[in-house]
Design a protein around this motif. Structure first.
Motif, short mmCIF file in Angstrom:
data_model
loop_
_atom_site.label_atom_id
_atom_site.label_comp_id
_atom_site.label_asym_id
_atom_site.label_seq_id
_atom_site.Cartn_x
_atom_site.Cartn_y
_atom_site.Cartn_z
N PRO A 58 0.77 -1.25 0.00
CA PRO A 58 0.00 0.00 0.00
C PRO A 58 0.81 1.30 0.00
O PRO A 58 0.43 2.23 -0.72
N PRO A 59 1.92 1.41 0.73
CA PRO A 59 2.63 2.70 0.72
C PRO A 59 3.26 3.07 -0.63
O PRO A 59 3.47 4.24 -0.90
N THR A 60 3.55 2.07 -1.47
CA THR A 60 4.26 2.37 -2.71
C THR A 60 3.56 1.89 -3.98
O THR A 60 4.04 2.18 -5.08
N SER A 61 2.47 1.18 -3.87
CA SER A 61 1.79 0.65 -5.05
C SER A 61 1.27 1.78 -5.93
O SER A 61 0.74 2.77 -5.42
N SER A 62 1.39 1.61 -7.23
CA SER A 62 0.87 2.62 -8.15
C SER A 62 -0.65 2.56 -8.24
O SER A 62 -1.29 3.54 -8.61
N GLN A 63 -1.23 1.42 -7.87
CA GLN A 63 -2.68 1.27 -7.84
C GLN A 63 -3.13 1.09 -6.40
O GLN A 63 -2.45 0.43 -5.61
N ILE A 64 -4.27 1.67 -6.08
CA ILE A 64 -4.86 1.49 -4.76
C ILE A 64 -6.32 1.09 -4.93
O ILE A 64 -6.94 1.41 -5.94
N GLY A 65 -6.85 0.39 -3.95
CA GLY A 65 -8.25 -0.01 -3.98
C GLY A 65 -9.10 0.97 -3.20
O GLY A 65 -8.82 1.23 -2.02
N LEU A 66 -10.12 1.53 -3.83
CA LEU A 66 -11.07 2.41 -3.16
C LEU A 66 -12.35 1.63 -2.91
O LEU A 66 -12.87 0.97 -3.80
N VAL A 67 -12.86 1.72 -1.69
CA VAL A 67 -14.11 1.05 -1.35
C VAL A 67 -15.26 1.85 -1.97
O VAL A 67 -15.39 3.04 -1.72
N ARG A 89 -13.75 -14.63 0.34
CA ARG A 89 -13.80 -15.15 -1.02
C ARG A 89 -14.11 -13.99 -1.96
O ARG A 89 -14.52 -12.92 -1.51
N VAL A 90 -13.90 -14.20 -3.24
CA VAL A 90 -14.24 -13.21 -4.26
C VAL A 90 -15.46 -13.74 -5.01
O VAL A 90 -15.45 -14.86 -5.52
N ASN A 91 -16.51 -12.92 -5.06
CA ASN A 91 -17.72 -13.30 -5.79
C ASN A 91 -17.73 -12.77 -7.21
O ASN A 91 -18.41 -13.34 -8.07
N LYS A 92 -17.01 -11.68 -7.46
CA LYS A 92 -16.99 -11.09 -8.80
C LYS A 92 -15.65 -10.40 -9.02
O LYS A 92 -15.17 -9.66 -8.17
N LEU A 93 -15.05 -10.66 -10.17
CA LEU A 93 -13.77 -10.07 -10.51
C LEU A 93 -13.91 -9.40 -11.87
O LEU A 93 -14.12 -10.06 -12.88
N GLY A 94 -13.84 -8.07 -11.88
CA GLY A 94 -13.97 -7.31 -13.11
C GLY A 94 -12.61 -6.83 -13.61
O GLY A 94 -11.56 -7.26 -13.12
N LYS A 95 -12.64 -5.92 -14.56
CA LYS A 95 -11.40 -5.39 -15.13
C LYS A 95 -10.61 -4.59 -14.09
O LYS A 95 -9.40 -4.74 -13.96
N SER A 96 -11.30 -3.74 -13.36
CA SER A 96 -10.63 -2.93 -12.34
C SER A 96 -11.33 -3.00 -10.99
O SER A 96 -10.98 -2.29 -10.06
N SER A 97 -12.31 -3.89 -10.87
CA SER A 97 -13.06 -3.99 -9.62
C SER A 97 -13.15 -5.42 -9.12
O SER A 97 -12.98 -6.37 -9.89
N VAL A 98 -13.41 -5.53 -7.84
CA VAL A 98 -13.57 -6.84 -7.22
C VAL A 98 -14.63 -6.72 -6.13
O VAL A 98 -14.71 -5.72 -5.43
N THR A 99 -15.48 -7.75 -6.03
CA THR A 99 -16.47 -7.82 -4.97
C THR A 99 -16.13 -9.02 -4.09
O THR A 99 -16.09 -10.16 -4.56
N TYR A 100 -15.86 -8.72 -2.83
CA TYR A 100 -15.50 -9.74 -1.84
C TYR A 100 -16.74 -10.11 -1.02
O TYR A 100 -17.63 -9.29 -0.83
N GLU A 117 -20.26 -7.78 2.49
CA GLU A 117 -19.81 -7.59 1.12
C GLU A 117 -19.02 -6.29 1.07
O GLU A 117 -19.35 -5.32 1.76
N PHE A 118 -17.98 -6.31 0.28
CA PHE A 118 -17.03 -5.20 0.25
C PHE A 118 -16.54 -5.12 -1.19
O PHE A 118 -16.13 -6.13 -1.75
N ALA A 119 -16.66 -3.98 -1.85
CA ALA A 119 -16.22 -3.85 -3.24
C ALA A 119 -15.13 -2.79 -3.36
O ALA A 119 -15.25 -1.70 -2.80
N HIS A 120 -14.09 -3.16 -4.05
CA HIS A 120 -12.98 -2.25 -4.36
C HIS A 120 -12.98 -1.95 -5.85
O HIS A 120 -13.24 -2.84 -6.66
N VAL A 121 -12.63 -0.71 -6.19
CA VAL A 121 -12.25 -0.37 -7.55
C VAL A 121 -10.79 0.04 -7.46
O VAL A 121 -10.43 0.91 -6.65
N PHE A 122 -9.95 -0.61 -8.25
CA PHE A 122 -8.53 -0.27 -8.24
C PHE A 122 -8.29 0.88 -9.21
O PHE A 122 -8.72 0.84 -10.36
#
Length: 153
Positions: A58-67, A89-100, A117-122
């Protein structure tokens, strides 16, 4: 998803787990773990998985996940002192998003206490915009390992 399906979840429905020992301060005035603590647990299991299994730093990644979405269905209380398994577990994996999906189980009990349920967009760290090529390959590879395949109808 139907509540009955969520209530029937078992540990084996999830592919990653993190142990959490409740603290006295987790309880609210009703003597059970406060709802805000569940969201702390969701954040902890997701980010532990991303760091340990998806090469996210997280401190150096060029991508971050926003809830962009979160919710929780509560089925039974947990109270101090308890040890819980926070499962993922992951229920859905998109191009830039994931639903846990996160299940909370009390040690020694088979019934799920809560399912969240928790969704990130990277996104790009600097611009906060989704990146054109989608999430980093290491993220996608790690997340695909806990992706639940839906049965084909």
């Amino acid at each position: 998803m139907a509540l009955e399906a969520l209530k029937s979840r078992r540990r084996s429905d999830y592919k990653f787990a993190l142990e959490y020992r409740t603290r006295w301060s987790d309880n609210d005035m009703y003597s059970h773990v406060n709802n805000s603590v569940y969201y702390y647990l969701f954040d902890s299991v997701v980010n532990t998985y991303l760091i340990e299994r998806c090469s996210l730093h997280p401190p150096t990644s060029s991508q971050i996940g926003l809830v962009v979405h979160s919710h929780c269905d509560y089925f039974a209380p947990v109270e101090f002192p308890s040890v819980v398994d926070v499962t993922l577990r992951v229920n859905k994996l998109g191009k830039s998003s994931v639903t846990y999906e996160i299940g909370v189980f009390e040690r020694g009990q088979d019934e799920v206490k809560a399912v969240g349920e928790f969704a990130h967009v990277f996104v790009d760290r600097g611009s906060r915009k989704p990146v054109k090529h989608g999430m980093a390959e290491a993220l996608r590879t790690g997340l695909s390992k806990i992706l639940v395949q839906k049965p084909k109808l």
